[in-house]
Write an enzyme that holds these catalytic residues in place. Structure first.
Site, mmCIF file in Angstrom:
data_model
loop_
_atom_site.group_PDB
_atom_site.id
_atom_site.type_symbol
_atom_site.label_atom_id
_atom_site.label_comp_id
_atom_site.label_asym_id
_atom_site.label_seq_id
_atom_site.Cartn_x
_atom_site.Cartn_y
_atom_site.Cartn_z
ATOM 1 N N ASN A 7 12.568 -31.537 -3.257
ATOM 2 C CA ASN A 7 12.491 -31.123 -1.855
ATOM 3 C C ASN A 7 11.064 -31.394 -1.400
ATOM 4 O O ASN A 7 10.143 -30.643 -1.732
ATOM 5 C CB ASN A 7 12.840 -29.633 -1.760
ATOM 6 C CG ASN A 7 12.848 -29.133 -0.325
ATOM 7 O OD1 ASN A 7 12.479 -29.865 0.603
ATOM 8 N ND2 ASN A 7 13.249 -27.894 -0.134
ATOM 9 N N ARG A 90 16.567 -33.517 -1.152
ATOM 10 C CA ARG A 90 16.949 -32.792 0.064
ATOM 11 C C ARG A 90 16.374 -33.571 1.244
ATOM 12 O O ARG A 90 15.160 -33.774 1.335
ATOM 13 C CB ARG A 90 16.356 -31.392 0.053
ATOM 14 C CG ARG A 90 16.694 -30.669 1.321
ATOM 15 C CD ARG A 90 16.027 -29.346 1.415
ATOM 16 N NE ARG A 90 16.483 -28.673 2.610
ATOM 17 C CZ ARG A 90 15.735 -27.839 3.308
ATOM 18 N NH1 ARG A 90 14.507 -27.584 2.938
ATOM 19 N NH2 ARG A 90 16.220 -27.279 4.375
ATOM 20 N N HIS A 179 20.147 -25.969 7.997
ATOM 21 C CA HIS A 179 20.482 -25.102 6.843
ATOM 22 C C HIS A 179 21.872 -25.411 6.276
ATOM 23 O O HIS A 179 22.503 -24.550 5.661
ATOM 24 C CB HIS A 179 20.448 -23.597 7.224
ATOM 25 C CG HIS A 179 19.076 -23.068 7.461
ATOM 26 N ND1 HIS A 179 18.812 -22.131 8.437
ATOM 27 C CD2 HIS A 179 17.894 -23.320 6.857
ATOM 28 C CE1 HIS A 179 17.517 -21.839 8.417
ATOM 29 N NE2 HIS A 179 16.936 -22.547 7.476
ATOM 30 N N ARG A 240 9.574 -18.585 15.425
ATOM 31 C CA ARG A 240 10.262 -19.351 16.481
ATOM 32 C C ARG A 240 11.010 -18.411 17.416
ATOM 33 O O ARG A 240 11.570 -17.406 16.973
ATOM 34 C CB ARG A 240 11.266 -20.334 15.879
ATOM 35 C CG ARG A 240 10.654 -21.407 15.020
ATOM 36 C CD ARG A 240 11.713 -22.433 14.630
ATOM 37 N NE ARG A 240 11.257 -23.261 13.539
ATOM 38 C CZ ARG A 240 11.911 -23.408 12.384
ATOM 39 N NH1 ARG A 240 13.062 -22.796 12.177
ATOM 40 N NH2 ARG A 240 11.426 -24.174 11.447
ATOM 41 N N GLU A 384 20.112 -23.627 -2.791
ATOM 42 C CA GLU A 384 20.209 -24.979 -2.227
ATOM 43 C C GLU A 384 20.028 -26.045 -3.305
ATOM 44 O O GLU A 384 20.655 -27.100 -3.257
ATOM 45 C CB GLU A 384 19.162 -25.143 -1.113
ATOM 46 C CG GLU A 384 19.526 -24.321 0.117
ATOM 47 C CD GLU A 384 18.395 -24.163 1.105
ATOM 48 O OE1 GLU A 384 17.465 -23.390 0.814
ATOM 49 O OE2 GLU A 384 18.431 -24.801 2.168
#
Ligand code: ADP
Length: 403
Positions: A7, A90, A179, A240, A384
């Site tokens: 990743n 990823r 996601h 955010r 993940e």
């Protein structure tokens, strides 16, 4: 099969080596501060741990450090590079082109580069990680697993905005959702844990981390995702803002004399629970500590966060005309039992009742709803890396069958 999962971010590179036959993690770690001072973290399933500063001028040097450690006689977990069957990367944004995992070829990298504008922070960094691995392991197959791919089953009624259609045709402005790797893993694990078939259940996954999104998965296919064209839309997150009226932004730009990059920086970096709590923290643990000490804005930030999550769950229950499983995952979702309880307090109309003792339990998968609840509420640890390893192995098995 042994899969090296990578990743790659702009200055960091996380990795795991997973044996997909046993699903055991043989080794994992990360290179941080690449191109700055360099920090190398490594641990093996056998208990070896390394944490040291290690200058790495670029991602290639970081991958080189990882590979040398993996084959090291004392610290390593494999004999030589050839033992790694596949590298699973990823990849964040595959636009509309990629609806599943792919073997990475030059054409795939070209298409990814075309998507760079859609994810300027992530895609270029992902490509750098792929290139570094390709240079150091030229004979090893590279597979890309996209964060957007699982969400590609959304229908136009879910992914189109109320903007002139030509902007979709010309610039592909639409909801992509993110996601996806986590939502896929968690929705399937929930069904497995409950002894259900994934293609028979309606699941709402709440991935609540620093970045947060909610996904409606009906019979194994995504029908909606709260993140949009970028990861900015939807929930109130760590920093955010989530959903906000575009009209307020024009007003703000005039009042504060701000240009677009400045506004975007505020929306991405200075908003969310950090901004609402008057810059106290984006970390839910610190907000909770402050709330206990009667800090009003910390309490308000957590309240707004929970309320927004509950609203999305309600709307996705309507979008799917029902819901069987609601699942909490990621840093906040897995650990913050108070937030979970507060979110669920809005959901009594769905027949949801929570077992307070279960809600405080820790585990890889826990059912926190009680026996009378009409909807299963679960907490599941996301994974993940395992999802990437599984998909890479599955793709390779498929290729071998074709041969
Ligand atoms: P990301 O991958 O988006 O960076 P994570 O899924 O790792 O995020 O979640 C990180 C967030 O999880 C932290 O910012 C913190 O707010 C929250 N978190 C982690 N542990 C706890 C905890 N024990 N209680 C409450 N929140 C927690």
């Amino acid at each position: 099969m042994k899969i090296l999962v990578i990743n790659s971010g702009s200055s960091s590179l996380k990795f795991q080596v997973i044996d997909t036959d046993t699903e055991e993690v043989l080794a994992k770690g990360q290179c941080e501060r690449i191109g700055i001072d360099g920090v190398f973290n490594y641990q093996t399933g056998g208990g070896i741990k390394i944490k040291e500063t290690c200058p790495m001028k670029d991602h290639k040097e970081a991958v080189d450090r990882i590979l040398r450690t993996l084959v090291d006689k004392e610290q390593g977990v494999i004999g030589d590079y050839a033992e790694i069957d596949v590298v699973g990367h990823r990849l964040v944004h595959g636009g509309e082109k990629f609806t599943g995992s792919v073997v990475i070829t030059d054409e795939v990298l070209d298409v990814m580069r075309q998507c760079n504008d859609l994810a300027p922070l992530h895609n270029p960094a992902n490509i750098i990680g792929v290139k570094a691995c390709q240079e150091l392991m030229p004979d090893t197959l590279m597979v890309g697993v996209f964060d957007t791919a699982f969400n590609q089953t959304m229908e136009p009624k879910a992914f189109l905005y109320g903007l002139p259609y030509r902007f979709y045709e010309k610039h592909k402005i639409r909801r992509y959702g993110f996601h996806g790797i986590s939502h896929k893993y968690v929705s399937r694990r929930a069904a497995e844990f409950m002894g259900q078939r994934p293609d028979r259940v309606k699941t709402i996954v709440c991935h609540l981390g620093n970045g947060a999104s909610i996904c409606a998965v009906k019979y194994g296919r995504v029908i909606d995702n709260s993140m949009g064209f970028t990861p900015l839309e939807g929930l109130v997150m760590g920093t955010r803002c989530g959903d906000v009226d575009a009209g307020a932004l024009e007003y703000l730009s005039k009042k504060e004399n701000l240009d677009f990059p400045q506004i975007m920086n505020i929306l991405n970096q200075e908003s969310g629970v950090l901004g609402i709590s008057k810059n106290l923290s984006s970390d839910f643990r610190e907000l909770k500590d402050a709330e206990i000490k009667y800090n009003d804005t910390a309490a308000l930030a957590r309240e707004i966060f929970a309320y927004r999550v509950a609203k999305y769950i309600g709307s996705y229950a309507a979008a799917m005309n029902g819901v069987d499983n609601i699942v909490f995952t990621a840093g906040v979702g897995e650990n913050d039992s108070d937030i979970r309880e507060e979110i669920c307090s809005y959901l009594e109309f769905l027949g949801i009742t929570i077992d307070e003792v279960k809600n405080r339990e820790q585990g890889e998968a826990v059912r926190i709803s009680d026996g009378t609840s009409r909807v299963n509420v679960l907490v599941i640890k996301t994974n993940e890396e395992l999802e990437i390893a599984r998909e890479a192995a599955e793709l390779v098995r498929g290729l071998k069958k074709e041969e």
